[in-house]
Design an enzyme around this catalytic site. Structure first.
Site, PDB file in Angstrom:
ATOM      1  N   ASP A   1      25.432  77.023   9.969  1.00  0.00           N
ATOM      2  CA  ASP A   1      25.176  78.264  10.710  1.00  0.00           C
ATOM      3  C   ASP A   1      24.597  79.318   9.748  1.00  0.00           C
ATOM      4  OD1 ASP A   1      25.877  79.372  13.639  1.00  0.00           O
ATOM      5  OD2 ASP A   1      26.258  80.969  12.200  1.00  0.00           O
TER       6      ASP A   1
ATOM      7  N   TYR B   1      22.876  89.514  13.148  1.00  0.00           N
ATOM      8  CA  TYR B   1      21.746  88.990  13.935  1.00  0.00           C
ATOM      9  C   TYR B   1      20.621  90.005  14.014  1.00  0.00           C
ATOM     10  CZ  TYR B   1      24.567  85.057  15.470  1.00  0.00           C
ATOM     11  OH  TYR B   1      25.313  83.916  15.492  1.00  0.00           O
TER      12      TYR B   1
ATOM     13  N   HIS C   1      28.476  71.614  15.854  1.00  0.00           N
ATOM     14  CA  HIS C   1      28.051  72.757  15.051  1.00  0.00           C
ATOM     15  C   HIS C   1      29.099  73.199  14.025  1.00  0.00           C
ATOM     16  CE1 HIS C   1      25.592  76.241  14.228  1.00  0.00           C
ATOM     17  NE2 HIS C   1      26.613  77.038  14.429  1.00  0.00           N
TER      18      HIS C   1
END
Ligand SMILES: *[C@@H]1O[C@H](CO)[C@@H](O)[C@H](O)[C@H]1NC(C)=O
Length: 454
Positions: A223, A373, A428
């Site tokens: 990630d 982000y 993930h």
């Protein structure tokens, strides 16, 4: 005579070009200051403080009061996890959290490894640092930094730490592990200024490793941890001995990637596509596209207005748990959306999942974690997205990873890809879900690097 001068010029030019090319593969950065207000003059405090996770009656009472005041919303009939976290199942999770989950016991579990904080560029950086108790005679432990992502934390690596630092297999490598919290995540202080990108996190972690006395080390990430450790390799390719990642979406679809998408189905050999690649890439491009729209709404919110949506989550433990744990369901397996309980406890325990949620809750880090982000997407096309990674790289390809990345695509960015492993199981959050498989692959990769460098 003339010919010799000419040859000299050509050779010299070629060498210069090579040197320049090499140079351009190293990422440049400048020191930052993320503390409150302007950077103070004078020496900065570089001491390292032991840190312990703590809690209090007041903290737990406040949590329980807020949980008790939640306002349940009935789920739609037969909606499972397709509308987001199923409300019926959420009530069960929350009831466990309220009545059975023992945060004090989990705090002890967190504190079973030594934690520290040290101030870098104006913010307190938290990390777990585990040294092996025993090292085989005549060898040194292998330093490894492991970087988590969103919505995870350093806790994702707790299952791997014993396998890395006290392996039962005598053939296995013995590691000294550093698991930092990205600034703005968990117990690392959040940056107080705009512009804290993955490259800033990478630079700060280099400073941390230097402060800890490591001259060279390995790095692992998934990630955001993938991007932070990739940037670390780009900033200091001589210091990062090898990079192991389990996530590597291409940052730009260059010519060969585009061609491989268009032609790979009919000419798989041309692009080195395996049957696993074909299976994952070509259910149908339309479906892939729709899926990615369906699953990336959170990203758009976080990349634009993190502070708005984040405030609600920061006030409501139930909302926060739903927001975070939905990802642990869907990103572990897309098929889990068809289950009433999101398959959450098929791969994880509620204790581990809620511990991760509690790290976000008690530190109040959800808003700054979402801001990462925004800082990323407001800088599309920045230099690190354009330059390749030259340090030896290992890629662990987990079958349920969000985005499948064939070997050829990984090689576009990572020019020295030593291992590309098709993993048997996992999604993930692979380090947390399949710690044993992850550690085996890290061993396989690092043994290969060490052999080459002998
Ligand atoms: C932003 O994140 C994406 C992955 O989510 C990555 O491919 C890209 O390189 C990042 N961009 C910047 C400027 O950090």
């Amino acid at each position: 005579m003339l010919i010799e001068v000419l040859i000299g010029l050509v050779v010299g030019g070629a060498v210069l070009l090579l040197v320049l090319r090499r140079r351009s593969h190293v990422l440049k950065t400048e020191d930052g200051w993320w503390g409150v207000g302007p950077e103070p003059d004078g020496e900065q405090d570089t001491t390292i403080h032991p840190f312990k996770v703590t809690t209090s009656d007041a903290e737990l009472e406040d949590l329980h009061r807020r949980i008790d005041q939640t306002r349940p919303v009935p789920s739609l009939e037969d909606s499972q996890f397709h509308y987001g976290f199923n409300s019926e199942y959420l009530s069960k999770v929350v009831s466990y959290w309220r009545n059975d989950f023992d945060w004090r016991r989990q705090v002890d579990r967190l504190n079973q490894y030594p934690h520290f904080k040290t101030n870098i560029e104006g913010i307190d950086v938290h990390y777990v640092h585990v040294k092996p108790k025993r090292v085989p005679e005549g060898t040194d432990p292998i330093p490894l930094i492991m970087v988590h992502g969103w919505p995870g934390s350093f806790y994702e690596f707790y299952g791997t730490i014993p396998l890395l630092t006290e392996p039962s297999d005598p053939q296995a490598l013995v590691f000294e592990v550093v698991c930092p919290s990205i600034p703005g995540y968990g117990y690392s202080e959040a940056p107080h200024k705009k512009g804290f990108t993955s490259v800033c996190a990478a630079r700060i972690f280099h400073k941390l490793m230097k402060r800890l006395g490591f001259q060279q080390f390995y790095a692992h990430g998934g990630d955001w941890g993938w991007l932070v450790t990739t940037n670390m390799a780009q900033l200091e390719p001589k210091i990062v001995k090898g990079l192991h990642v389990n996530f590597a979406p291409p940052s730009k679809p260059g010519l060969s990637i585009t061609l491989s998408i268009l032609l790979g189905r009919h000419f798989p050999k041309l692009f080195g596509f395996t049957s696993a690649d074909l299976e994952r890439l070509y259910p149908c491009v339309q479906k892939l596209f729709v899926e990615s729209i369906k699953e990336t709404g959170y990203m758009h919110i976080q990349a634009t207005k993190p502070d708005t949506a984040g405030r609600g989550l920061n006030d409501s433990p139930v909302g926060l748990a739903a927001y975070i744990l939905e990802k642990f369901s869907t990103w572990t397996s897309h098929d889990f959306r068809n289950l009433e309980d999101g398959g959450l406890t098929r791969k994880f325990s509620l204790d581990d999942l809620l511990t991760n949620v509690m790290i976000y809750w008690t530190s109040g880090c959800i808003v700054p974690s979402m801001r990462f982000y925004k800082e990323n997407f407001s800088r599309l096309g920045s230099p690190h997205t354009k330059i390749p990674v030259t340090v030896p790289t290992g890629y662990a390809c987990f079958p349920n990873e969000l985005m499948h990345t064939p070997k050829l695509w990984v090689q576009q960015k990572f020019h020295n890809l030593l291992t590309y492993s098709q993993m048997a199981r996992g999604g993930h959050f692979a380090a947390m879900e399949e710690p044993q498989l992850m550690v085996e692959d890290i061993n396989k990769f690092i043994k290969k690097v060490e052999m080459k460098s002998q």
